[in-house]
Motif scaffolding. Structure first.
Motif, PDB file in Angstrom:
ATOM      1  N   CYS A 178      -3.307   1.721   7.994  1.00 47.29           N
ATOM      2  CA  CYS A 178      -4.260   1.732   7.081  1.00 47.29           C
ATOM      3  C   CYS A 178      -5.702   1.613   7.495  1.00 47.29           C
ATOM      4  CB  CYS A 178      -3.964   0.781   5.674  1.00 47.29           C
ATOM      5  SG  CYS A 178      -4.021  -0.784   6.452  1.00 47.29           S
ATOM      6  N   LYS A 231       0.791  -1.187   0.099  1.00 49.78           N
ATOM      7  CA  LYS A 231      -0.070  -0.084  -0.034  1.00 49.78           C
ATOM      8  C   LYS A 231       0.888   1.115   0.095  1.00 49.78           C
ATOM      9  CE  LYS A 231      -3.866  -2.098   2.199  1.00 49.78           C
ATOM     10  NZ  LYS A 231      -4.852  -2.062   3.010  1.00 49.78           N
ATOM     11  N   CYS A 235       1.208  -3.351   4.194  1.00 49.17           N
ATOM     12  CA  CYS A 235       0.181  -4.070   3.782  1.00 49.17           C
ATOM     13  C   CYS A 235      -0.115  -4.605   2.262  1.00 49.17           C
ATOM     14  CB  CYS A 235      -1.285  -3.881   4.180  1.00 49.17           C
ATOM     15  SG  CYS A 235      -1.579  -3.571   5.975  1.00 49.17           S
ATOM     16  N   THR A 265      -4.696  -5.539   6.494  1.00 50.73           N
ATOM     17  CA  THR A 265      -4.885  -4.207   7.089  1.00 50.73           C
ATOM     18  C   THR A 265      -3.796  -4.188   8.260  1.00 50.73           C
ATOM     19  OG1 THR A 265      -6.535  -5.194   8.485  1.00 50.73           O
ATOM     20  CG2 THR A 265      -7.279  -4.152   6.376  1.00 50.73           C
ATOM     21  N   CYS A 266      -3.583  -2.885   8.744  1.00 50.56           N
ATOM     22  CA  CYS A 266      -2.665  -2.722   9.796  1.00 50.56           C
ATOM     23  C   CYS A 266      -3.021  -1.614  10.593  1.00 50.56           C
ATOM     24  CB  CYS A 266      -1.065  -2.937   9.363  1.00 50.56           C
ATOM     25  SG  CYS A 266      -0.932  -1.152   8.604  1.00 50.56           S
ATOM     26  N   CYS A 321       2.052   2.006   4.228  1.00 49.05           N
ATOM     27  CA  CYS A 321       2.274   0.811   5.107  1.00 49.05           C
ATOM     28  C   CYS A 321       2.459  -0.355   3.996  1.00 49.05           C
ATOM     29  CB  CYS A 321       1.058   0.591   5.825  1.00 49.05           C
ATOM     30  SG  CYS A 321      -0.446  -0.080   4.960  1.00 49.05           S
TER      31      CYS A 321
HETATM   32 ZN   LIG Z   1      -1.793  -1.236   6.460  1.00 47.58          ZN
END
Ligand SMILES: [Zn+2]
Length: 502
Positions: A61, A40, A45, A57-58, A43
């Motif tokens: 995001c 992304k 991901c 996801t993290c 990040c």
């Molecule tokens: Zn993320």
């Protein structure tokens, strides 16, 4: 409510006629293109499509408190390539801004985008409609992150609840905004086709509208011919194929003309394209930029591109489709149409370039590719974007063309060889040896066959002698048949003429 709501899209000619009689269509396009990065924008991901919901996801995001964005430079690299490819001026300093709005698919409450200092500006794309070339201005290209996705279907309680999938949240996009230079749905369609082609050549976007990696909104207004001021525009959203872009614009032009002619006023609004009912429906009044309360993102520094880095990107640019088409036309005396076919994808254009160079016979290479090869590819459903695993390499095609050129095989036999190469992946030399396909040009070998054809076809011989030239063709055909196509037709022709004259 507007006084007139035609239900179906009128055909293109009807819309053009209606516009031509009185109005001018003013169309601008805004395209969101997903950059083909693995991770992304801010990040690490994954950006893979079709993963289980919310797996990629993290905290960054998902917009959790305290998480900070870290810029993905691969995305910047791709965005800069797109900017150069669309003839833009690249701003070596650009700025990240927050675009604030509240929506469930946007957990941070803002989208990181670029506003008054975009990455690239003042570009253009050449389009050709009805044989006329025209430049469509690209006003700006800015980078931004994508939002997540609301899921309204597929759950037992979908009628009552909406689910959210944040996998797409934070995926890198570029938004490409044209100037209001387009004058018909046809021009919009051609613009999009060329945009998609350029982005695919540059490997920055896969052009997949169905998966949402290329999305397009259209700003549409009409004005009386000769008027200086633009009419009120509507923004059309939710258009998920090129075909629908054309239909949505035509529907909207016709709708606006109807509104004006019945004494109404076009309202500035966002309208959704409904592809089942084939019409646009009002969604909401259009936001103005100030509704988003843009301000520079304090978590991110200015995006500064070093000049060396930028020059390296510029140097690494490959030749783009339009330039290739022009080169094919001028260097190989090819028709615009053929040049268009051979540049459909970067892989095909490179395949042709390679085969033309290796064989030294661009015309023959073009004919073989556009004829036999494209037919094989279509029959076996090969994606023209990737020809790396094709059984017939450009080298093999070039070698085969040279076998014909040297007279080792006839043009007719070459078709067999081509098919065999595609089926088995064997080299043309191996196929010719194995199958004994070498052309018979040896006069001694052919004389016997020619003589027996003459003695067996007394009628044709008599007709030829009485002046019917076409009979010679028949006799040549008989010799070719007797040799399974291996005889050199020119030698056969000469032999027959000599024998029949005697
Ligand atoms: Zn993320």
């Amino acid at each position: 409510m507007n006084p007139r709501q035609p239900r179906r899209v009128p055909n293109y000619a009807t819309v053009v006629a209606r516009m031509d009689s009185k109005y001018e269509a003013i169309i601008g396009l805004e395209c969101h293109c997903q950059l083909l990065t693995d991770s992304k924008l801010f990040c690490s991901c994954s950006t893979r499509f079709g993963e289980p919901a919310n797996m990629n996801t993290c905290p960054v995001c998902l917009g959790l408190p305290g998480a900070l964005p870290v810029l993905n430079m691969t995305a910047v690299h791709m965005a800069v390539k797109a900017g150069i490819g669309l003839n833009c001026k690249i701003n070596l300093q650009s700025q990240w801004s927050r675009k604030n709005y509240f929506y469930p698919d946007l957990p941070k409450g803002y989208q990181i985008s670029q506003y008054d200092r975009p990455l690239a500006e003042h570009g253009f794309i050449d389009i050709v409609v009805n044989g006329e070339r025209k430049k469509i201005g690209v006003q700006r290209i800015h980078m931004e992150e994508d939002a997540g996705k609301s899921v309204h279907e597929g759950f037992p309680d979908s009628a009552r609840n909406t689910y959210l999938d944040y996998n797409r949240g934070g995926v890198p996009l570029i938004e490409i905004v044209t100037k209001p230079d387009l004058r018909s749905s046809e021009e919009a369609f051609d613009y999009l086709t060329r945009l998609k082609e350029i982005l695919e050549y540059l490997d920055v976007n896969d052009g997949n509208m169905e998966e949402g990696s290329l999305r397009c909104d259209a700003n549409v207004s009409i004005r009386l011919k000769g008027a200086e001021k633009f009419g009120t525009r509507t923004e059309l959203k939710n258009i998920n194929s090129f075909r629908f872009v054309r239909k949505a614009i035509d529907y909207e032009l016709d709708r606006q003309a109807g509104v004006l002619e019945s004494g109404g006023r076009v309202v500035q609004e966002t309208r959704l394209w409904n592809s089942e009912e084939e019409r646009t429906v009002s969604m909401r009044s259009k936001e103005e930029a100030h509704d988003y309360r843009y301000f520079p993102d304090p978590d991110l520094p200015l995006l500064v591109l070093e000049d060396n880095w930028f020059q390296d990107v510029r140097k690494s640019m490959i030749e783009l489709p339009e330039s290739r088409r022009q080169r094919f036309v001028s260097a190989y005396a090819m028709s615009e149409y053929d040049a268009g076919v051979l540049t459909m994808t970067r892989a095909l254009a490179e395949y042709f370039d390679e085969a033309a160079r290796l064989s030294g016979q661009p015309k023959a290479a073009a004919n073989w590719i556009m004829g036999d090869l494209l037919r094989f590819l279509k029959d076996s459903d090969v994606n023209l974007k990737d020809l790396s695993s094709l059984p017939v390499t450009p080298r093999m095609l070039a070698d085969m063309i040279q076998l014909v050129e040297k007279g080792t095989i006839s043009g007719k036999i070459a078709k067999t060889v081509m098919e065999e190469m595609y089926r088995t992946g064997k080299t043309p030399d191996a196929i010719v040896q194995e199958k004994g396909l070498i052309q018979i040009s040896n006069t001694g070998e052919l004389e016997g066959i020619v003589d027996s054809v003459i003695s067996q076809n007394g009628d044709a011989v008599a007709q030829f002698r009485s002046g019917k030239q076409a009979s010679l063709g028949f006799l040549v055909g008989q010799v070719m048949k007797a040799t399974q196509g291996r005889a050199n037709p020119q030698t056969v022709n000469e032999l027959l003429r000599k024998r029949l004259a005697g």
